[in-house]
Design a protein around this motif. Structure first.
Motif, short mmCIF file in Angstrom:
data_model
loop_
_atom_site.label_atom_id
_atom_site.label_comp_id
_atom_site.label_asym_id
_atom_site.label_seq_id
_atom_site.Cartn_x
_atom_site.Cartn_y
_atom_site.Cartn_z
N LEU A 191 0.83 -1.21 0.00
CA LEU A 191 0.00 0.00 0.00
C LEU A 191 0.86 1.26 0.00
O LEU A 191 0.56 2.22 -0.71
N ALA A 192 1.94 1.24 0.78
CA ALA A 192 2.85 2.40 0.79
C ALA A 192 3.42 2.64 -0.59
O ALA A 192 3.50 3.78 -1.07
N HIS A 193 3.80 1.55 -1.27
CA HIS A 193 4.39 1.66 -2.61
C HIS A 193 3.36 2.16 -3.63
O HIS A 193 3.65 3.06 -4.42
N TYR B 118 0.60 3.83 -3.10
CA TYR B 118 0.22 5.22 -2.83
C TYR B 118 1.26 6.18 -3.42
O TYR B 118 0.91 7.23 -3.96
N THR B 119 2.53 5.80 -3.32
CA THR B 119 3.59 6.64 -3.91
C THR B 119 3.42 6.71 -5.42
O THR B 119 3.52 7.78 -6.02
N GLU B 120 3.14 5.55 -6.03
CA GLU B 120 2.96 5.49 -7.49
C GLU B 120 1.75 6.28 -7.95
O GLU B 120 1.77 6.89 -9.02
N LEU B 121 0.68 6.26 -7.14
CA LEU B 121 -0.56 6.95 -7.51
C LEU B 121 -0.54 8.42 -7.09
O LEU B 121 -1.57 9.10 -7.17
N GLN B 122 0.61 8.91 -6.64
CA GLN B 122 0.79 10.30 -6.21
C GLN B 122 -0.06 10.66 -5.00
O GLN B 122 -0.38 11.83 -4.78
N LEU B 123 -0.45 9.66 -4.21
CA LEU B 123 -1.15 9.90 -2.94
C LEU B 123 -0.08 9.99 -1.85
O LEU B 123 0.07 9.09 -1.01
N ILE B 124 0.67 11.06 -1.89
CA ILE B 124 1.91 11.13 -1.13
C ILE B 124 1.68 11.20 0.38
O ILE B 124 2.42 10.59 1.16
N GLU B 125 0.65 11.91 0.81
CA GLU B 125 0.38 12.00 2.25
C GLU B 125 0.13 10.62 2.84
O GLU B 125 0.67 10.26 3.90
N GLU B 126 -0.71 9.82 2.14
CA GLU B 126 -1.01 8.47 2.61
C GLU B 126 0.26 7.60 2.60
O GLU B 126 0.48 6.81 3.52
N GLN C 215 2.57 8.50 5.45
CA GLN C 215 2.01 7.99 6.71
C GLN C 215 2.29 6.51 6.87
O GLN C 215 2.68 6.04 7.96
N LYS C 216 2.13 5.74 5.78
CA LYS C 216 2.41 4.30 5.80
C LYS C 216 3.88 4.03 6.12
O LYS C 216 4.20 3.17 6.94
N TYR C 217 4.76 4.76 5.45
CA TYR C 217 6.20 4.55 5.68
C TYR C 217 6.59 4.95 7.10
O TYR C 217 7.44 4.30 7.72
N SER D 221 17.00 0.72 4.27
CA SER D 221 17.38 1.68 3.22
C SER D 221 16.29 1.77 2.15
O SER D 221 16.12 2.82 1.51
N TYR D 222 15.53 0.69 1.96
CA TYR D 222 14.43 0.71 0.99
C TYR D 222 13.39 1.75 1.39
O TYR D 222 12.97 2.57 0.58
N ILE D 223 12.99 1.73 2.67
CA ILE D 223 11.96 2.67 3.14
C ILE D 223 12.47 4.11 3.06
O ILE D 223 11.76 5.01 2.61
#
Length: 597
Positions: free
Chosen positions: A234-236, A238-246, A249-251, A263-265
């Motif tokens: 979900l974190a990944h 959300y980043t791809e879908l430009q839902l950056i706030e979400e 928050q996940k990360y 280092s990935y996170i």
């Protein structure tokens, strides 16, 4: 035979059930580490090296396990034992990329591991031949009909196994990859979802699924397993879908539960800040990441994009040289060198390095988009269009490619085409003022001024990055002889420039002061008109007008001319404009379908 061959995946699945049975449960990090080490070994045995690396890196970020808790390798079945010699030989050939040779010696093997490697070798053999033929005979920009000839055969064989329910989690993953390559997207999504249920620990299946999800609505309808791996997915996505706030928050949640050393996170957080153009924050995180992991190459092309935007030539040069020393034949290295030459305005050399990157990986999204930018700089619009179209084929969510296509058609003076591509970019980035300003300019060219005003106003409302929306809105009001509204926009533009505290040369500042000086002069507000006229004198293009206006004001004052009470001063501002600092708000994309041809 089929029944006995299912022993291994059942055992693997059973081994991870206790922790996966509760949703997103990170309470037992030791158990999670065991699972990560287990899946890192299983993926490595099957040649899935990127998934193995991801799992190993994540496991490394967790505390080490005591000797008593280290897990033994999974049990070997009778079929594994029978295929051991063939598998060992084939895996050696596979590792040196002799895929046809590996497949030849695995033909007829019955164990799950050997069967997967057999099918995967055939798939990679076809992919390698396709890529070689594409690059050698057509060049990276040509739109050829080169296909992986093995895909249809693989689909038929895997489909039979799937219907007979004989595919384990790895087999389902490969079947999904084949379906995706054949553009059977819906079927591929179903198979990848099934793969995540059967073997939730395999990151490759989650990543493939991520590449097929185009929006948040699509994500809602997926029936995903309740597992801690889902949080990473979900974190990944959300980043791809430009839902950056979400995504952030996940990360943050993942860091809080114990993955602070991953280092990935850290790199994903840096990418997220890059996506919302928080350049200082992204640069800071990337610099910290480089200290922790100095030989890391992943995401360094994104880091170079940030250095490029900030025109940090020496830092970009150092990064390019450093990556060359580590591995000059990595896609990311080629992109970093390309960005370096682009910053030096050596666009032919830059394009050459992006082409090299695409020879190494024809599906590398960043290289297609960056190559499109270089062709734009070289005024080669047809090549730019082809490059951007390739980028969209690789990933339909790449707003930069849609925006780039809009710019190329703008150069070609085709506003209807521009409108379509800018709208697609805006749908992907509803909070990006650049897309809205570009849309407004298109509507202006098409004489759809009401829609243009909407776009400029929305661009200002979401936080105008380039500080141009208010000026364009003011000029539009000026054009429509709405002098009071134009003055309000210019006033707010000036306030924003002076309140931000940055010493930046704004090209439209003189335009704003000239208009306001003339407006106040018409209102007979001599003090305000005089102040603005004096400001005009500071700019070369308005100096003479400012001096002339000051002489007129002095003359009228000497004659005893008084301000007219009937002319209102333009200090009334809409509530949303009256704040000193413009709030950046999240908004949905503009609905302009009714007015778009």
């Amino acid at each position: 035979m089929a029944a006995s061959s299912s022993v291994v995946p059942v055992a693997v699945t059973a081994a991870v059930v206790p922790v996966l049975s509760t949703s997103g449960d990170f309470s037992n990090l030791r158990e999670i580490k065991k699972q990560l080490l287990l899946i890192a070994g299983l993926t490595r045995e099957r040649g899935l090296l990127h998934s193995s690396k991801w799992s190993a890196e994540l496991a490394f970020s967790l505390p080490p396990l005591p000797l008593a808790e280290l897990q033994p390798p999974p049990p070997i079945t009778e079929e594994d034992a029978q295929d051991m010699d063939a598998y060992t030989l084939a895996k050696a050939y596979f590792d040196v990329k002799e895929y046809d040779r590996a497949a030849h010696f695995l033909h007829g093997c019955n164990s799950k591991k050997a069967y997967f490697l057999y099918m995967y070798s055939r798939y990679l053999s076809g992919e390698k031949k396709k890529d070689d033929e594409t690059v050698d005979s057509l060049g990276p920009l040509e739109k050829g009909q080169v296909k992986n000839e093995a895909l249809r055969e693989l689909r038929v064989e895997l489909s039979k196994k799937h219907q007979a329910r004989e595919l384990d989690g790895f087999g389902l993953y490969l079947y999904g990859v084949v379906l995706r390559k054949l553009d059977l997207v819906k079927e591929a999504i179903d198979v990848f979802v099934e793969a995540t249920h059967v073997l939730p620990l395999h990151w490759g299946a989650w990543l493939e699924l991520c590449n097929l999800i185009t929006d948040k609505e699509m994500l809602k309808f997926l029936s995903l397993p309740d597992t801690w791996m889902k949080e990473f997915f979900l974190a990944h996505i959300y980043t791809e879908l430009q839902l950056i706030e979400e995504a952030l928050q996940k990360y943050q949640n993942l860091i809080d539960v114990g993955f602070s050393k991953s280092s990935y996170i850290v790199s994903q957080i840096a990418v997220a800040y890059h996506n919302i153009r928080d350049i200082d924050k992204a640069l800071s995180i990337f610099n910290e990441l480089r200290k922790q992991d100095p030989y890391r190459i992943e995401n360094m092309d994104t880091f170079s994009n940030l250095l490029y935007v900030r025109s940090m030539k020496s830092e970009l040069s150092y990064l390019a040289h450093n990556l060359c020393e580590i591995d000059k034949y990595r896609v990311e290295t080629c992109c970093v060198i390309g960005n370096y030459y682009s910053l030096r305005s050596q666009h032919e050399k830059a394009a050459l390095y992006f082409q090299r990157a695409l020879k190494l990986n024809p599906r590398y999204l960043g290289a297609w988009t960056l190559m499109g930018h270089e062709y734009m700089e070289m005024k080669n619009t047809s090549a730019a269009i082809q490059a951007y179209r390739h980028a969209i084929e690789v990933n339909k969510r790449d707003y930069r490619a849609w925006y780039g296509l809009g710019q190329t058609y703008e150069i070609l003076k085709m506003p209807f085409y521009c409108l379509y591509y800018y709208r697609r970019a805006h749908q992907l980035r509803p909070n990006d003022s650049r897309m809205l300003v570009a849309l407004g300019e298109c509507y202006e060219k098409l004489n759809q001024l009401v829609e243009a005003k909407k776009c400029y106003w929305r661009a200002y409302a979401v936080g105008d990055v380039e500080k141009m929306a208010l000026v364009k809105l003011a000029k539009l009001h000026e054009q429509l002889t709405e002098s009071e509204q134009a003055a309000q926009c210019y006033i707010k533009y000036i306030q924003d420039i002076y309140s931000c505290g940055e010493i930046v040369e704004h090209l439209e500042e003189s335009t704003a002061f000239r208009y306001l000086a003339q407006y106040y002069f018409k209102c007979k507000l001599w003090d305000e008109a005089s102040t603005c006229a004096q400001k005009c004198c500071a700019f070369n293009d308005t100096r003479e007008e400012g001096k002339a206006l000051l002489r007129q004001i002095l003359q009228l004052r000497n004659q005893g001319e008084t301000p007219s009470a009937e002319m209102p001063a333009p200090f009334f501002l809409p509530a949303s404009l009256s704040a000193n600092n413009t709030p950046t708000r999240r908004v949905s994309p503009l609905n302009l379908s009714s007015v778009t041809p």
